[in-house]
Design a protein around this motif. Structure first.
Motif, PDB file in Angstrom:
ATOM      1  N   TYR A   2       0.816  -1.203   0.000  1.00 43.32           N
ATOM      2  CA  TYR A   2       0.000   0.000   0.000  1.00 43.32           C
ATOM      3  C   TYR A   2       0.854   1.258   0.000  1.00 43.32           C
ATOM      4  O   TYR A   2       0.433   2.290  -0.500  1.00 43.32           O
ATOM      5  N   THR A   3       2.067   1.181   0.554  1.00 43.96           N
ATOM      6  CA  THR A   3       2.962   2.330   0.531  1.00 43.96           C
ATOM      7  C   THR A   3       3.372   2.629  -0.893  1.00 43.96           C
ATOM      8  O   THR A   3       3.425   3.790  -1.307  1.00 43.96           O
ATOM      9  N   LEU A   4       3.653   1.586  -1.659  1.00 44.49           N
ATOM     10  CA  LEU A   4       4.028   1.768  -3.052  1.00 44.49           C
ATOM     11  C   LEU A   4       2.869   2.347  -3.848  1.00 44.49           C
ATOM     12  O   LEU A   4       3.046   3.247  -4.667  1.00 44.49           O
ATOM     13  N   CYS A  87       8.880  -1.956   1.289  1.00 42.88           N
ATOM     14  CA  CYS A  87       8.458  -0.857   2.167  1.00 42.88           C
ATOM     15  C   CYS A  87       9.537   0.207   2.263  1.00 42.88           C
ATOM     16  O   CYS A  87       9.251   1.404   2.151  1.00 42.88           O
ATOM     17  N   CYS A  88      10.774  -0.202   2.475  1.00 39.77           N
ATOM     18  CA  CYS A  88      11.868   0.773   2.583  1.00 39.77           C
ATOM     19  C   CYS A  88      12.080   1.512   1.267  1.00 39.77           C
ATOM     20  O   CYS A  88      12.307   2.728   1.259  1.00 39.77           O
ATOM     21  N   GLY A  89      12.012   0.796   0.166  1.00 41.11           N
ATOM     22  CA  GLY A  89      12.183   1.440  -1.137  1.00 41.11           C
ATOM     23  C   GLY A  89      11.083   2.435  -1.445  1.00 41.11           C
ATOM     24  O   GLY A  89      11.351   3.558  -1.891  1.00 41.11           O
ATOM     25  N   SER A  90       9.853   2.060  -1.191  1.00 38.26           N
ATOM     26  CA  SER A  90       8.748   2.972  -1.483  1.00 38.26           C
ATOM     27  C   SER A  90       8.732   4.142  -0.508  1.00 38.26           C
ATOM     28  O   SER A  90       8.406   5.268  -0.884  1.00 38.26           O
ATOM     29  N   PHE A  91       9.142   3.925   0.748  1.00 40.28           N
ATOM     30  CA  PHE A  91       9.219   5.017   1.705  1.00 40.28           C
ATOM     31  C   PHE A  91      10.318   6.004   1.303  1.00 40.28           C
ATOM     32  O   PHE A  91      10.128   7.225   1.354  1.00 40.28           O
ATOM     33  N   GLY A  92      11.458   5.479   0.888  1.00 36.11           N
ATOM     34  CA  GLY A  92      12.541   6.348   0.427  1.00 36.11           C
ATOM     35  C   GLY A  92      12.151   7.147  -0.799  1.00 36.11           C
ATOM     36  O   GLY A  92      12.456   8.343  -0.911  1.00 36.11           O
ATOM     37  N   LEU A  93      11.469   6.509  -1.728  1.00 34.43           N
ATOM     38  CA  LEU A  93      11.014   7.203  -2.926  1.00 34.43           C
ATOM     39  C   LEU A  93       9.970   8.252  -2.595  1.00 34.43           C
ATOM     40  O   LEU A  93       9.985   9.361  -3.154  1.00 34.43           O
ATOM     41  N   ALA A  94       9.090   7.951  -1.652  1.00 32.99           N
ATOM     42  CA  ALA A  94       8.082   8.932  -1.231  1.00 32.99           C
ATOM     43  C   ALA A  94       8.732  10.122  -0.536  1.00 32.99           C
ATOM     44  O   ALA A  94       8.340  11.277  -0.767  1.00 32.99           O
ATOM     45  N   MET A  95       9.732   9.873   0.300  1.00 35.50           N
ATOM     46  CA  MET A  95      10.434  10.971   0.974  1.00 35.50           C
ATOM     47  C   MET A  95      11.176  11.848  -0.033  1.00 35.50           C
ATOM     48  O   MET A  95      11.176  13.066   0.076  1.00 35.50           O
ATOM     49  N   TRP A  96      11.810  11.220  -1.012  1.00 34.14           N
ATOM     50  CA  TRP A  96      12.511  11.975  -2.056  1.00 34.14           C
ATOM     51  C   TRP A  96      11.537  12.853  -2.830  1.00 34.14           C
ATOM     52  O   TRP A  96      11.794  14.027  -3.074  1.00 34.14           O
ATOM     53  N   ARG A  97      10.414  12.278  -3.179  1.00 31.98           N
ATOM     54  CA  ARG A  97       9.397  13.036  -3.924  1.00 31.98           C
ATOM     55  C   ARG A  97       8.813  14.163  -3.071  1.00 31.98           C
ATOM     56  O   ARG A  97       8.577  15.264  -3.575  1.00 31.98           O
TER      57      ARG A  97
END
Length: 104
Positions: A2-4, A87-97
């Protein structure tokens, strides 16, 4: 998972499109798991697709817990690792965005 999918919300301006994309991703993953039907009676190609689904192994582990069977750590650890990486990848991508949006 769901994070992705929630990451898509940053790129979409309309909530209806987001809901449509979310349903297009979540529903096939759910229906390609043994949550509704037994895995033993499926044809070859469909069984392979279902075995690649990480939720298949999570559902099997939950069934084993409910029926009082033991769960082998080696069977569930790849699934946990895959979900942690996603989860870590999508969280990192969300933070970057989000940082990118906040600076503009």
């Amino acid at each position: 998972m769901y994070t992705l999918i929630s990451l898509l919300l940053f790129f979409l301006t309309n909530e209806v499109i987001y809901e449509t994309i979310m349903n297009a991703i979540v529903l096939p993953i759910f229906f390609l798991s043994p949550a509704l039907f037994p895995l033993e009676s499926l044809p070859g190609g469909l069984a392979v697709a279902i075995n690649l689904n990480p939720f298949t192994h999570i559902i099997n582990a939950l069934r084993s817990l409910i029926f009082g069977k033991t769960i082998l750590l080696g069977d569930i650890m790849p699934v946990v690792a895959l979900l942690a990486v996603m989860c870590c990848g999508s969280f990192g991508l969300a933070m970057w965005r989000l940082k990118k949006e906040m600076t503009h």
